[in-house]
Design an enzyme around this catalytic site. Structure first.
Site, PDB file in Angstrom:
ATOM      1  N   GLU A  29      33.575  97.759 -63.507  1.00 11.33           N
ATOM      2  CA  GLU A  29      33.329  96.545 -64.293  1.00 11.33           C
ATOM      3  C   GLU A  29      32.012  95.919 -63.855  1.00 11.33           C
ATOM      4  O   GLU A  29      31.997  95.000 -63.042  1.00 11.33           O
ATOM      5  CB  GLU A  29      34.465  95.526 -64.089  1.00 11.33           C
ATOM      6  CG  GLU A  29      35.803  95.948 -64.674  1.00 11.33           C
ATOM      7  CD  GLU A  29      36.815  94.803 -64.713  1.00 11.33           C
ATOM      8  OE1 GLU A  29      36.467  93.664 -64.334  1.00 11.33           O
ATOM      9  OE2 GLU A  29      37.948  95.056 -65.136  1.00 11.33           O
ATOM     10  N   HIS A  80      31.745  91.952 -63.875  1.00 11.53           N
ATOM     11  CA  HIS A  80      32.627  91.047 -63.124  1.00 11.53           C
ATOM     12  C   HIS A  80      32.033  90.756 -61.745  1.00 11.53           C
ATOM     13  O   HIS A  80      31.984  91.627 -60.881  1.00 11.53           O
ATOM     14  CB  HIS A  80      34.005  91.692 -62.991  1.00 11.53           C
ATOM     15  CG  HIS A  80      35.008  90.886 -62.199  1.00 11.53           C
ATOM     16  ND1 HIS A  80      36.124  90.313 -62.768  1.00 11.53           N
ATOM     17  CD2 HIS A  80      35.071  90.576 -60.883  1.00 11.53           C
ATOM     18  CE1 HIS A  80      36.833  89.688 -61.828  1.00 11.53           C
ATOM     19  NE2 HIS A  80      36.208  89.839 -60.670  1.00 11.53           N
TER      20      HIS A  80
HETATM   21 ZN   LIG Z   1      36.507  89.799 -64.762  1.00 10.60          ZN
END
Ligand SMILES: [Zn+2]
Length: 278
Positions: free
Chosen positions: A242, A245
């Site tokens: 990710e 993030h």
């Molecule tokens: Zn996140």
């Protein structure tokens, strides 16, 4: 008579244990030193001379202290974190936040969002929000326009999102991509999902290849943030890659994590294995 025999037995046992204890301590050259000092010596030189367990790794042992006392096991056998307000709190598929945990110092950072109206997800904890403002400002000074998408997420909202996904795709599938309630870092108020205009503010792996994503990866640590779920660390973090993030951990931890290319789990010395995703 029985009583005397009993006392004599106890006495002999005591003598024997003192003898055994002396034998043990005499067999090591570090007998007078406290355990910590002995470990330090061991780390620096000649570990071969000291009897240690085969898999003993001093550095990891030291790191483990960072998680000592930070959790407890509840009636259902779930590990619940206790240091909820610590900026180094570790939340993952093994470590749950209490369902009623809400950070007390949530604020809306003064950064760019792709939407105007208030939403709980605009918020972060005060310290993290301030750091995010500095990060966005520094990016902008280099012509990089980041957008904040999603920060704080309450337990209830995480549960709502998880349930929708589980109903559609089944529990297993939902658990791969959506955190189970209590296991999302977004509940800490220390995480923010970031995207850019060229991706239509979407959160997907392509962000890692955009100028914004590359800048974020190279600079987030300067402001106390880490890219929490890296591509080559899925088996440790339990989450897919990710690049969008970011998680606030403070500048010292962020710098070390960035420079050593490790995860928060490794930084804190967490050795609990994450459930394998299929
Ligand atoms: Zn996140």
């Amino acid at each position: 008579m029985k009583k005397r025999l009993f006392s004599l037995t106890i006495f002999l046992l005591l003598i024997a244990s003192v003898f055994v204890f002396r034998l043990n301590t005499e067999s090591t050259p570090l007998d007078d030193k406290p355990i910590d000092e002995a470990n330090l010596d061991h780390k620096e030189d000649k570990p071969a001379e000291i009897e240690v367990e085969k898999d003993y790794k001093p550095e990891e042992e030291d790191k483990e202290d960072l998680l000592t006392g930070t959790s407890f096991v509840d009636d259902e056998g779930k590990v619940i974190v206790k240091n909820t307000d610590d900026i180094l709190v570790l939340v993952n598929k093994n470590r749950n936040l209490p369902s009623d945990y809400v950070p007390e110092d949530l604020v809306v950072p003064n950064v760019r969002f792709p939407f105007e109206e208030f939403h709980e997800k605009k918020q972060m904890r005060k310290e993290a929000a301030k750091a995010l403002e500095e990060l966005f400002k520094a990016a902008e000074e280099e012509g990089i326009y980041l957008f904040a998408i999603s920060g704080y997420r309450s337990y209830e909202r995480q549960k709502y999102l998880f349930d929708i996904r589980a109903e559609r795709d089944g529990f297993e599938e939902a658990n791969k991509l959506t955190a189970y309630p209590g296991q999302s870092e977004h509940q800490t108020g220390l995480a923010m999902d970031v995207s850019c205009q060229s991706l239509g503010f979407d959160l997907n792996e392509k962000f890692g290849q955009t100028v914004e994503g590359i800048w974020l990866k190279e600079n987030a640590h300067r402001f106390g943030f880490i890219i929490r779920y890296e591509k080559d660390k899925v088996d440790i973090t339990g989450y897919s890659y990710e690049p969008w993030h970011i998680r606030y951990v403070g500048k010292d931890a962020a710098k070390e994590i960035y420079e050593k290319n490790i995860t928060l789990e490794e930084y804190l010395g967490d050795k609990t294995s994450i459930p394998v995703q299929k």
